[in-house]
Design an enzyme around this catalytic site. Sequence first.
Site, PDB file in Angstrom:
ATOM      1  N   HIS A   1      -7.598  -5.434  -0.142  1.00  0.00           N
ATOM      2  CA  HIS A   1      -6.388  -4.620  -0.273  1.00  0.00           C
ATOM      3  C   HIS A   1      -5.157  -5.355   0.250  1.00  0.00           C
ATOM      4  O   HIS A   1      -4.064  -4.825   0.202  1.00  0.00           O
ATOM      5  CB  HIS A   1      -6.611  -3.311   0.508  1.00  0.00           C
ATOM      6  CG  HIS A   1      -5.545  -2.306   0.312  1.00  0.00           C
ATOM      7  ND1 HIS A   1      -5.141  -1.883  -0.943  1.00  0.00           N
ATOM      8  CD2 HIS A   1      -4.781  -1.618   1.198  1.00  0.00           C
ATOM      9  CE1 HIS A   1      -4.181  -0.973  -0.807  1.00  0.00           C
ATOM     10  NE2 HIS A   1      -3.946  -0.802   0.476  1.00  0.00           N
TER      11      HIS A   1
ATOM     12  N   ASP B   1     -10.032  -4.323  -5.499  1.00  0.00           N
ATOM     13  CA  ASP B   1      -9.402  -3.622  -4.381  1.00  0.00           C
ATOM     14  C   ASP B   1     -10.020  -2.238  -4.261  1.00  0.00           C
ATOM     15  O   ASP B   1      -9.875  -1.402  -5.147  1.00  0.00           O
ATOM     16  CB  ASP B   1      -7.886  -3.526  -4.610  1.00  0.00           C
ATOM     17  CG  ASP B   1      -7.157  -2.878  -3.444  1.00  0.00           C
ATOM     18  OD1 ASP B   1      -7.819  -2.307  -2.556  1.00  0.00           O
ATOM     19  OD2 ASP B   1      -5.915  -2.942  -3.429  1.00  0.00           O
TER      20      ASP B   1
ATOM     21  N   SER C   1       0.826  -1.194   0.000  1.00  0.00           N
ATOM     22  CA  SER C   1       0.000   0.000   0.000  1.00  0.00           C
ATOM     23  C   SER C   1       0.871   1.259   0.000  1.00  0.00           C
ATOM     24  O   SER C   1       1.767   1.386  -0.822  1.00  0.00           O
ATOM     25  CB  SER C   1      -0.939  -0.056   1.207  1.00  0.00           C
ATOM     26  OG  SER C   1      -1.936   0.911   1.100  1.00  0.00           O
TER      27      SER C   1
END
Lengths: 267, 429
Positions: free
Chosen positions: A245, A217, A95
Amino acid sequence: MDIGRRNNVNVIGNPRGRAVVLAHGFGCDQNMWRLTVPALVEEYKVVLFDYVGSGRADPSAFSEDRYASLDGYARDVVEVCEAFDLRDAVFVGHSVSAMTGVLAAGTAAERIGALVMVAPSPRYIDDDGYRGGFSAEDIDELLASLESNYLGWSAAMAPVIMGNAERPELGEELTNSFCATDPDMARVFARTTFLSDSRDDLKTVRVPTLVLECTQDVIAPREVGAFVHQAIPGSALVTLDATGHCPHLSAPEATNQAITAFLAGLR
Amino acid sequence: MCRTGQQPDPQGTGDEETAHAAFAALLEDSVEELYENAPCGYLSTLMDGTIAKINATLLGWLGLEREAAVGRMRFTDLLTVGGKLYHETHFAPLLRMQGEIGGIALEIKQADGGRMPVLVSSAVKQGGSGEPLLIRTTVFDARDRRAYEEELLRGRKAAEEARRRAEADRARLQDALAVLQQSLLPATLPPLPGMETAAHYHTASPDRLGGDFYDVFPVDGKRFAFFLGDVCGKGPQAAAVTSLIRYTLRAAALHDPDPVSALSTLNKVLHERYSDNGDPRYCTAVFGTLEPDPVTGEVAVRLASGGHPPALVLRADGTAGFLPTPGGLLVGVLPSARFVGATTVLAPGDTLLLYTDGITEARTGKDRTALFGDEALLAFAAGRAGVSPRAVIEALTGLLHSFGDGLDDDTALLALGVPAPDPQTKNPR
């Protein structure tokens, strides 16, 4: 300063193997990699750490100024690499950490030799001609959610959660402790993450890069994955058949396979 | 299990007909009915979040038809965007790592555009070999609870803000007090020909102005005056008295530098100023003059004391002794007061030490009940006799630090000495 203690660094695996740094994103801590680690430890030296303000990093090292920009988190990464004398390491960032890795590779080229970006997003908020998936109001909503979920956090529990050298067993038993963070520090990390714009930094990447995205996602939709892939010259894009995610948790086999194949192909 | 009609009533006195009716009603409550209309929402999803089963209660809260939800929506589709973000960054990873998660505050979106605060708990149902099969979720109505929690959060924020403001105010006040305190003490001591001086002021509390004071200043071409004392009390009132004392003694010394005369003038001023307003203010003080002899290098000291602990003289030969001034009265109590004078001569290597009772009344010992006392101070000073005034003050400063929280009063220290001509001649014995 003891960087190992500050960032709760754990070095495991093959001491003679190439260093692979696993960097968690906003939300929880290095425990997020628990299903990834077994696939790497035989061949690689695996370096796990928590960003200051997350997990069991030293909360006294937190500074709102430093961590109000991704550069502050990137400095954490570079300092960990220096403290453990990592050279030509592969940086695996989840991320927002994928972007932290880009920044760190830019300032310490000799330390980071390749990037794996897991569900990256260089900008979460929509902009002219760019769809990040969120509006500024959405981010305020997230901050409100953070506020109403202390997730086991309270002043009384904080020292336990933050790692108690004398009684480490206390922390292990805590529910939700992987994601327990001082709400003030979590708010800073959330703002830094979701208000960041690192699109221009993608062009600066000069190292072999693997971009991993998920089919479904909410946080990093596929068009963002495509944007990252196109912006980084020579990068590879792998779309994992995974929802959510955190493919390293929801689809660990496919994620591990993609990462180890990329690692094997380096040099 | 539910009791049947055949069993006797536990009390044995109840109306059996009524009991039968009540239990019959319970038996009609089918599991299916309980699931659909339970007072909480039920939801089962595949591991990717796709809704497989949902109860009527939750559909009612959402304003959704069953057909629109089952197989078509994921759990995160029911959440606000902020809730989605929270779900992806905290909820889902924790659920994966722990197998369950409870009591998470989220908001669900309602068909009419409203939002409903809920508390969500989830658990992963595993297959025979431990593989995750599906996620079971319960959703509780948290509207009232959330409103209450928001009140608490608001209260907490207000309390934190008030604390921050109070700390800032306190810091500002301490800064102001420190400046004021400094203004009551000389910034630096003037150079005295053929002499060395050193001073130290220990502030017991940054919140309170202390009442100790000292000064050194020239009187005429050949003499210098010094004083050191302790005002009764603390705080702004004591500071005002200190200010008055400083300027009175300075002016009095210029008019007549005789020590007894200077203290008598101060006595009159304090008594006149404070005696008739019901708030008497007084002090203890040592006032004196120094007259260096440029030929011999010796300094003639004349001093007087008003109720103040006796000065110490540290001799070059390694001895130390009090310079007694017995019987001097507190300054400012009586309209006219008797003060006791004393004289001495400082030879090279000698130092005159003035101090306030903060040091002698410091509490020592394990339980902090014993006082440091005059004798211990004399012994400590004797151990430093023959060293420079600066070294004496440094040693005493270290001593004050060593008292820790046993030192709870302000302490002023002033050392006036004649340097030894050569370091080799120190402590000739």
